[in-house]
Design a protein around this motif. Structure first.
Motif, mmCIF file in Angstrom:
data_model
loop_
_atom_site.group_PDB
_atom_site.id
_atom_site.type_symbol
_atom_site.label_atom_id
_atom_site.label_comp_id
_atom_site.label_asym_id
_atom_site.label_seq_id
_atom_site.Cartn_x
_atom_site.Cartn_y
_atom_site.Cartn_z
ATOM 1 N N TYR A 139 34.836 -41.111 81.730
ATOM 2 C CA TYR A 139 35.218 -41.481 80.357
ATOM 3 C C TYR A 139 35.625 -40.203 79.399
ATOM 4 C CZ TYR A 139 36.046 -43.433 76.024
ATOM 5 O OH TYR A 139 36.446 -43.759 74.643
ATOM 6 N N LYS A 140 34.515 -39.519 79.390
ATOM 7 C CA LYS A 140 34.606 -38.274 78.446
ATOM 8 C C LYS A 140 35.688 -37.286 78.811
ATOM 9 C CE LYS A 140 29.459 -38.245 77.696
ATOM 10 N NZ LYS A 140 28.111 -37.650 77.659
ATOM 11 N N ILE A 141 35.940 -37.374 79.879
ATOM 12 C CA ILE A 141 37.272 -36.231 80.478
ATOM 13 C C ILE A 141 38.501 -36.997 80.525
ATOM 14 C CG2 ILE A 141 37.570 -34.732 82.027
ATOM 15 C CD1 ILE A 141 34.744 -34.400 82.787
ATOM 16 N N HIS A 142 38.391 -38.312 80.906
ATOM 17 C CA HIS A 142 39.638 -38.945 81.300
ATOM 18 C C HIS A 142 39.871 -40.066 80.510
ATOM 19 C CE1 HIS A 142 38.161 -37.167 85.296
ATOM 20 N NE2 HIS A 142 39.143 -36.362 84.785
ATOM 21 N N SER A 143 39.512 -40.187 79.197
ATOM 22 C CA SER A 143 39.535 -41.492 78.448
ATOM 23 C C SER A 143 41.072 -41.809 78.311
ATOM 24 C CB SER A 143 39.029 -41.252 76.997
ATOM 25 O OG SER A 143 39.469 -40.291 76.481
ATOM 26 N N ASN A 144 42.008 -41.094 78.294
ATOM 27 C CA ASN A 144 43.476 -41.127 77.918
ATOM 28 C C ASN A 144 44.285 -41.431 79.329
ATOM 29 O OD1 ASN A 144 43.048 -41.210 75.264
ATOM 30 N ND2 ASN A 144 43.201 -38.852 75.260
ATOM 31 N N LEU A 145 43.612 -41.121 80.533
ATOM 32 C CA LEU A 145 44.472 -40.956 81.752
ATOM 33 C C LEU A 145 44.724 -42.821 82.074
ATOM 34 C CD1 LEU A 145 43.012 -38.491 83.900
ATOM 35 C CD2 LEU A 145 45.298 -38.338 82.271
ATOM 36 N N GLY A 146 45.751 -42.835 82.932
ATOM 37 C CA GLY A 146 45.966 -44.046 83.741
ATOM 38 C C GLY A 146 47.183 -43.786 84.755
ATOM 39 N N TRP A 147 47.628 -44.830 84.891
ATOM 40 C CA TRP A 147 48.822 -44.794 86.186
ATOM 41 C C TRP A 147 50.083 -45.077 85.570
ATOM 42 C CZ3 TRP A 147 49.604 -43.247 90.907
ATOM 43 C CH2 TRP A 147 50.769 -43.822 91.460
ATOM 44 N N PHE A 171 40.447 -46.909 81.206
ATOM 45 C CA PHE A 171 39.363 -47.193 80.113
ATOM 46 C C PHE A 171 40.115 -47.932 78.932
ATOM 47 C CE2 PHE A 171 37.754 -43.554 82.472
ATOM 48 C CZ PHE A 171 36.532 -44.099 82.886
ATOM 49 N N GLU A 172 39.264 -48.654 78.347
ATOM 50 C CA GLU A 172 39.606 -49.509 77.213
ATOM 51 C C GLU A 172 38.389 -49.657 76.712
ATOM 52 O OE1 GLU A 172 41.980 -53.242 75.359
ATOM 53 O OE2 GLU A 172 42.508 -52.757 77.361
ATOM 54 N N ASN A 173 38.244 -49.427 75.580
ATOM 55 C CA ASN A 173 36.889 -49.305 74.619
ATOM 56 C C ASN A 173 35.633 -48.743 75.377
ATOM 57 O OD1 ASN A 173 38.078 -50.623 72.272
ATOM 58 N ND2 ASN A 173 37.863 -52.587 73.353
#
Length: 232
Positions: free
Chosen positions: A12-20, A127-129
């Motif tokens: 989460y600390k590194i990839h909180s904004n990532l997704g598909w 991630f969300e929240n």
């Protein structure tokens, strides 16, 4: 991991904004892939479309063959989609996600950072929240089930080797009166299968292996389809 070029643990600390976000060429990453691993439970379905062979007599498992021309996959269309109605192996459907078993029931999610579908403006977020989304949890469930099937596949392969059912075969063409080998491959030997004792056959049947074995043998009829695609 085959096809995974830059594996990272999801954090989460590194990839909180990532997704598909599904790329326009969804399966373009596999356009040069000529074969892919299968789990044993896939063989009865995959055998309808591809030759199913084995990677090695002493180790490894089943694979689906797409082409005997190195670097070409005729099941990938020009737009990067998979050929319509053809079965897509789970290994490819799972990419670029995978899971790694930790201590106890703990599971870590990994992904290929080089995948074109992993982006910072996603359709689906990891991630969300600060918690994994329901979409990400479904990915983990799918991957964990795949890994469980891989363990079952290993047991299946152990039994094939215990009963010495694997053998080397080849396909070829007659060119100007001479047989020319097009591909060497490892398959179940029908004669060795017929020579098994009643007790051994019952054991294979009780484990659900006979359907998988016959599926692999039936799949060899697809070699003609694969060869016919060579010039297309």
């Amino acid at each position: 991991m085959f096809l995974y070029n830059k594996v990272e643990y999801l954090n989460y600390k590194i990839h909180s904004n990532l997704g598909w976000r599904t790329p326009s060429d969804q399966y373009g990453f596999a356009k040069t892939v000529t074969s892919i691993p299968l789990v044993a439970s896939e063989i009865p379905t995959a055998q309808k479309f591809y030759p199913v062979v084995f990677s090695d007599i002493e180790r490894g498992g089943p694979i689906a063959v797409f082409s005997i021309n190195e670097g070409t996959n005729p099941f990938i269309n020009k737009d990067g989609s998979w050929e319509r109605d053809a079965y897509i192996p789970a290994y490819l459907r799972r990419y670029p996600i995978a899971t790694v078993q930790g201590e106890g029931d703990r599971v870590a999610m990994v992904f290929d950072r080089d995948s074109k579908g992993i982006v910072e403006d996603p359709e689906f977020r990891f991630f969300e929240n600060e918690k994994l989304t329901s979409w990400a949890l479904e990915l983990i469930d799918f991957s964990v089930a795949y890994e469980r099937d891989q363990l079952e596949t290993n047991l299946f392969m152990d039994k094939l080797r215990e009963f010495e059912l694997l053998t080397m075969k080849h396909i070829g063409q007659n060119i100007e009166g001479k047989d020319q080998a097009l591909a060497n491959f490892i398959s179940i030997d029908e004669n060795r299968l017929k020579a098994l004792s009643d007790q051994q056959i019952l054991e294979l049947n009780s484990k659900g292996y006979l359907a998988i074995i016959f599926g692999q043998l039936f799949s060899l009829e697809n070699w003609n389809r694969i060869v016919s695609r060579m010039d297309h």
